[in-house]
Design a protein around this motif. Structure first.
Motif, PDB file in Angstrom:
ATOM      1  N   GLY A  33     -40.999   5.150  94.431  1.00  0.00           N
ATOM      2  CA  GLY A  33     -39.755   4.452  94.718  1.00  0.00           C
ATOM      3  C   GLY A  33     -38.992   5.164  95.810  1.00  0.00           C
ATOM      4  O   GLY A  33     -39.535   6.022  96.502  1.00  0.00           O
ATOM      5  N   PRO A  34     -37.738   4.814  95.959  1.00  0.00           N
ATOM      6  CA  PRO A  34     -36.936   5.434  97.013  1.00  0.00           C
ATOM      7  C   PRO A  34     -36.868   6.959  96.887  1.00  0.00           C
ATOM      8  O   PRO A  34     -36.936   7.661  97.895  1.00  0.00           O
ATOM      9  N   TRP A  35     -36.800   7.474  95.665  1.00  0.00           N
ATOM     10  CA  TRP A  35     -36.713   8.927  95.526  1.00  0.00           C
ATOM     11  C   TRP A  35     -37.984   9.601  96.036  1.00  0.00           C
ATOM     12  O   TRP A  35     -37.940  10.548  96.826  1.00  0.00           O
ATOM     13  N   ALA A  36     -39.137   9.082  95.584  1.00  0.00           N
ATOM     14  CA  ALA A  36     -40.411   9.671  96.020  1.00  0.00           C
ATOM     15  C   ALA A  36     -40.567   9.554  97.532  1.00  0.00           C
ATOM     16  O   ALA A  36     -41.113  10.441  98.181  1.00  0.00           O
ATOM     17  N   ASP A  37     -40.068   8.465  98.076  1.00  0.00           N
ATOM     18  CA  ASP A  37     -40.193   8.280  99.523  1.00  0.00           C
ATOM     19  C   ASP A  37     -39.359   9.309 100.272  1.00  0.00           C
ATOM     20  O   ASP A  37     -39.772   9.804 101.318  1.00  0.00           O
ATOM     21  N   ARG A  38     -38.200   9.649  99.715  1.00  0.00           N
ATOM     22  CA  ARG A  38     -37.385  10.681 100.371  1.00  0.00           C
ATOM     23  C   ARG A  38     -38.107  12.026 100.365  1.00  0.00           C
ATOM     24  O   ARG A  38     -38.038  12.781 101.329  1.00  0.00           O
ATOM     25  N   GLN A  39     -38.820  12.324  99.267  1.00  0.00           N
ATOM     26  CA  GLN A  39     -39.584  13.573  99.223  1.00  0.00           C
ATOM     27  C   GLN A  39     -40.728  13.525 100.231  1.00  0.00           C
ATOM     28  O   GLN A  39     -41.061  14.507 100.874  1.00  0.00           O
ATOM     29  N   ARG A  40     -41.332  12.349 100.350  1.00  0.00           N
ATOM     30  CA  ARG A  40     -42.427  12.170 101.300  1.00  0.00           C
ATOM     31  C   ARG A  40     -41.951  12.461 102.719  1.00  0.00           C
ATOM     32  O   ARG A  40     -42.645  13.117 103.495  1.00  0.00           O
ATOM     33  N   ILE A  41     -40.739  12.001 103.039  1.00  0.00           N
ATOM     34  CA  ILE A  41     -40.224  12.213 104.392  1.00  0.00           C
ATOM     35  C   ILE A  41     -40.098  13.711 104.677  1.00  0.00           C
ATOM     36  O   ILE A  41     -40.505  14.192 105.737  1.00  0.00           O
ATOM     37  N   HIS A  42     -39.577  14.458 103.707  1.00  0.00           N
ATOM     38  CA  HIS A  42     -39.408  15.901 103.923  1.00  0.00           C
ATOM     39  C   HIS A  42     -40.755  16.583 104.134  1.00  0.00           C
ATOM     40  O   HIS A  42     -40.917  17.407 105.029  1.00  0.00           O
ATOM     41  N   LEU A  43     -41.728  16.214 103.285  1.00  0.00           N
ATOM     42  CA  LEU A  43     -43.047  16.840 103.416  1.00  0.00           C
ATOM     43  C   LEU A  43     -43.715  16.448 104.731  1.00  0.00           C
ATOM     44  O   LEU A  43     -44.308  17.283 105.411  1.00  0.00           O
ATOM     45  N   GLN A  44     -43.565  15.183 105.063  1.00  0.00           N
ATOM     46  CA  GLN A  44     -44.196  14.709 106.299  1.00  0.00           C
ATOM     47  C   GLN A  44     -43.583  15.395 107.515  1.00  0.00           C
ATOM     48  O   GLN A  44     -44.291  15.778 108.438  1.00  0.00           O
ATOM     49  N   ASN A  45     -42.255  15.548 107.487  1.00  0.00           N
ATOM     50  CA  ASN A  45     -41.615  16.213 108.614  1.00  0.00           C
ATOM     51  C   ASN A  45     -42.008  17.678 108.705  1.00  0.00           C
ATOM     52  O   ASN A  45     -41.947  18.278 109.769  1.00  0.00           O
ATOM     53  N   MET A  46     -42.380  18.252 107.554  1.00  0.00           N
ATOM     54  CA  MET A  46     -42.797  19.646 107.589  1.00  0.00           C
ATOM     55  C   MET A  46     -44.219  19.769 108.140  1.00  0.00           C
ATOM     56  O   MET A  46     -44.496  20.611 108.986  1.00  0.00           O
ATOM     57  N   PHE A  47     -45.107  18.907 107.662  1.00  0.00           N
ATOM     58  CA  PHE A  47     -46.500  19.030 108.088  1.00  0.00           C
ATOM     59  C   PHE A  47     -46.759  18.367 109.441  1.00  0.00           C
ATOM     60  O   PHE A  47     -47.613  18.797 110.196  1.00  0.00           O
ATOM     61  N   PHE A  48     -46.035  17.299 109.691  1.00  0.00           N
ATOM     62  CA  PHE A  48     -46.202  16.599 110.970  1.00  0.00           C
ATOM     63  C   PHE A  48     -44.845  16.518 111.655  1.00  0.00           C
ATOM     64  O   PHE A  48     -44.226  15.461 111.653  1.00  0.00           O
ATOM     65  N   PRO A  49     -44.352  17.616 112.181  1.00  0.00           N
ATOM     66  CA  PRO A  49     -43.013  17.570 112.764  1.00  0.00           C
ATOM     67  C   PRO A  49     -42.943  16.565 113.903  1.00  0.00           C
ATOM     68  O   PRO A  49     -43.879  16.440 114.693  1.00  0.00           O
TER      69      PRO A  49
END
Lengths: 550, 188
Positions: free
Chosen positions: A104-120
């Motif tokens: 949901g929206p919460w998991a997606d927000r976590q995904r954004i943080h991880l994605q920005n870390m691994f794929f800046p």
């Protein structure tokens, strides 16, 4: 590795050393505190994103060869940089057996943080890749992700319901937890997801595509745990491409084709979907320096679709999708590929933090041949115990229309202020309306107004309604009502242009054998509603009327 | 599982205890792991690349191709980069040592490559976890499985691309344990 600080505990003396920890390393620390009195901000947080008894994962990559020296060298760059031969492949195939996905929206927000870390993200304009020269190693051009879902896989979207905040603005009882809203999607076997991500830029930009093909999707929600919609097949093709220039106008296109769709829409579903959008888009506002202008285009093609609008009195609903229990106004288009509903939504977010945004939409009934089969129909579905059902039989088709198109736009302000007036413009045009206007139909139209726009927005079960009546009779104060939300004024500009209207007014109550026929070549109505004023102009042509006896 | 060569285990020189088990296995090499924990907390090449790009942008006009070439060396083509900006590598500058005969047969390529000679490799893992994230991410992604098995193998796809495939990593969870799990290091 940084050198070890003198104060640090040596690795082999750490409590976890030499012992397999896995998930338990992180578990147990963040259980809800004892006696939590207020709801946590993220009450729709479900940390188990995927729980699956078994899955198969196939990761593959081609070992690249070299560009041939004997063949003509590649001419184009971008995706064709390898020349005529297909590019080397690289991707992952996943298939799930059963399992639950909570995303949901919460998991997606976590995904954004991880994605920005691994794929800046780098905010820099890209250049299209050049064609390779003979002797070069061939290059991967895209990554392919293919996911196959089994029939028992469930996707659940937990949602924070901001529309229900007023109910929970109080201290929670001991151990009480605020439930989150949810939407649950279940699909049939052989449903697939395809994602292709470009690794090289073409002169047109980066090509990313997402394809969803769902067989027999069933969508349920927390509103009534019942079906919101079901379909035989639903495909969604998304073009998520981006231009070379990082901050150039980006247009994402979503093409949805559904067939055999049945929608059981209640007003509270609309509220839930609004909450879902609010939750998903919540978060820190975009920065000016990283702002990307976006346009979203949604195209719908709905074949063999039925919309069921519930017109139960007082909005009392026990089982929302049962035909033995409910009265429905049905909008139906059963023409298959020869006659379908076509929708289009355009959302423009090109302006940085705009004062107001506009959404344009249109929906029309497309008929490719002139037979009446593919026309949009209006009908009433009553349960067998209903008086009208007994005397008139099933009134599946009370009206048809040859061509109809609704075009509109909605302009809304991002802030609430006395001077801001949201504007909804609706233009309805039609040709060849044929309607049998029973008295009960008019009453059902008024019930639609009550159940969807008026006083009975929230459905209740019979038991709840009886309790309410009992409580009212006993003089017990009713449950607290939602506070009035402050909102901008809404102005509605409605234009109706219909050519060739035939309205049959039945002469008898329980039979349609004799009718009064009203015939008018054209009807034009222009209306404007505001909070303080209603304007109406309807110059109408002469109405012919005569009695017909079938 | 497919394309598994039978009889590969005959080359094995493993201990006597496992001989019976290994004879039943169709692969040359069996990699058995227990309690695997894999921490993924950084992606240094990507950040190095950004630094290079920034340096290149700063020195615009002077030597804007050299930084790219530097990048190509450690990056290689097997780990293609993802991200929202350019991945276009100056591949045209590379001259490879491979022979010009591009239509080299798969068999001869496989015979030459020590990596492909090792294949197929069977991987078995009992209990494993992959932890992605670090202190800077508000949550950590944990993938956790009870049993996974798979085969890494190569097969021929087309004359130009000599393919290696890591096939069919089959992950099984008899205990129905979570596969992916977001954990918040700090309660949010």
């Amino acid at each position: 590795m940084p050198s070890q600080n003198p104060g640090e505990i040596p690795l082999d003396q750490l409590p976890s050393h030499g012992q397999w920890m896995g998930l338990s390393r992180y578990r147990g620390q963040h259980e809800p505190e004892e006696g939590l009195k207020f709801e946590p901000e993220e009450y729709a947080m479900v940390t188990d994103v995927l729980d699956c008894p078994s899955m198969t994962l196939c990761l593959y990559w081609d070992v690249v060869g070299t560009i041939s020296r004997s063949e003509p060298p590649p001419q184009e760059g971008g995706k064709q940089l390898n020349g005529f031969h297909p590019a080397p492949e690289f991707g992952v195939d996943i298939s799930f057996m059963g399992g639950t996905v909570n995303y949901g929206p919460w998991a997606d927000r976590q995904r954004i943080h991880l994605q920005n870390m691994f794929f800046p993200r780098v905010f820099k304009t890209a250049e299209p890749s050049e064609p390779l020269v003979p002797g070069d190693e061939r290059a991967y051009t895209e990554m392919k992700v293919y996911v196959e879902l089994s029939s028992s896989t469930i996707l659940r979207v937990p949602i924070r319901e901001s529309s229900k905040d007023w109910k929970h603005r109080r201290r929670l009882e001991e151990g009480e937890v605020r439930p989150n809203g949810w939407v649950e999607i279940k699909v049939g076997a052989m449903s697939t997801l395809n994602y292709n991500m470009a690794y090289v830029a073409s002169s047109t930009g980066w090509t990313h595509t997402l394809g969803l093909e769902l067989r027999n999707p069933e969508v349920r929600s927390s509103v009534n745990h019942g079906i919101l919609w079901e379909a035989q097949r639903q495909t969604l093709q998304c073009d998520l491409s981006g231009p070379l220039q990082w901050n150039a106008e980006t247009k994402w296109i979503f093409n949805n084709v559904s067939s055999g769709m049945r929608v059981f829409l209640l007003r509270e579903h609309v509220t839930l979907i609004t909450d879902l959008v609010t939750d998903w888009t919540s978060g820190p506002a975009q920065e000016y320096w990283t702002f990307v202008p976006m346009i979203y285009e949604l195209n719908l093609q709905l074949e063999d679709t039925e919309f069921f609008l519930n017109v139960n009195d007082q909005n009392i609903i026990n089982n929302s999708s049962s035909f033995q229990d409910n009265t429905f106004i049905v909008l139906r288009s059963m023409g298959g590929r020869r006659g379908y509903l076509k929708g289009h939504v355009n959302m423009d977010f090109r302006e940085f933090r705009p004062q107001s945004s506009t959404v344009e939409f249109s929906i029309e009934a497309v008929t490719l041949d002139n037979d009446s089969h593919g026309r949009l129909e209006l009908g009433v579905r009553t349960p067998t115990w209903n008086t009208w059902n007994c005397s008139l039989g099933v009134q599946d088709s009370l009206g048809t229309v040859e061509q109809v198109k609704l075009k509109g736009s909605y302009e809304f302000y991002s802030e609430i202020a006395p001077g801001f007036i949201d504007t909804l413009v609706l233009d309805l045009s039609g040709v060849g309306l044929d309607l049998t206007l029973h008295g009960f139909l008019i009453r059902y139209f008024l019930t639609i107004k009550g159940n969807y726009f008026g006083e009975d927005l929230h459905f209740k079960t019979l038991e709840e309604w009886q309790d309410q009546q009992q409580a009212a009779a006993d003089g017990i104060a009713a449950a607290p009502k939602p506070p009035l939300e402050k909102s901008n004024d809404l102005e509605i500009v409605l234009g109706i242009r219909v050519k060739g209207i035939v309205v049959l007014l039945p002469k008898h109550i329980f039979t349609t054998k004799e009718n009064l026929k009203l015939d008018t070549p054209a009807l034009n109505v222009d209306m404007r509603f505001t909070n303080y004023y209603m304007g109406n102009s309807s110059p109408s042509q002469a109405i012919q009327h005569f009695l017909t006896i079938h | 599982m497919r394309d598994v060569r039978p009889g590969g285990a005959q080359d094995g020189e493993e201990s006597e205890d496992h001989t019976a088990k290994l004879n039943a296995l169709p692969c040359r090499i069996l990699l058995e792991m227990k309690g695997l924990e894999w921490f993924v907390y950084n992606r240094a090449p990507q950040y190095d690349w950004i630094m290079n790009e920034m340096a290149a942008a700063a020195a615009e006009g002077q030597q804007n191709t050299s930084s790219r070439q530097d990048m190509d060396e450690d990056d290689g083509s097997k780990t293609p980069r993802t991200g929202s900006t350019t991945l276009a590598r100056g591949l045209s500058h590379i001259t490879t040592a491979l022979s010009p005969a591009t239509r080299e047969s798969f068999e001869s390529f496989a015979a030459r490559s020590p990596y492909l000679k090792m294949l197929p490799v069977k991987v078995e893992c009992n209990r494993g976890a992959v932890i992605m994230g670090n202190n800077n991410t508000p949550s950590v992604l944990v993938a956790h499985f009870e049993k996974a098995q798979g085969i890494v193998d190569a097969r021929k796809v087309d004359p130009l691309n000599l393919e290696a495939r890591e096939g069919d990593q089959y992950i099984k969870y008899p205990n129905n344990i979570d596969l992916f799990d977001f954990i918040c290091p700090s309660p949010c």
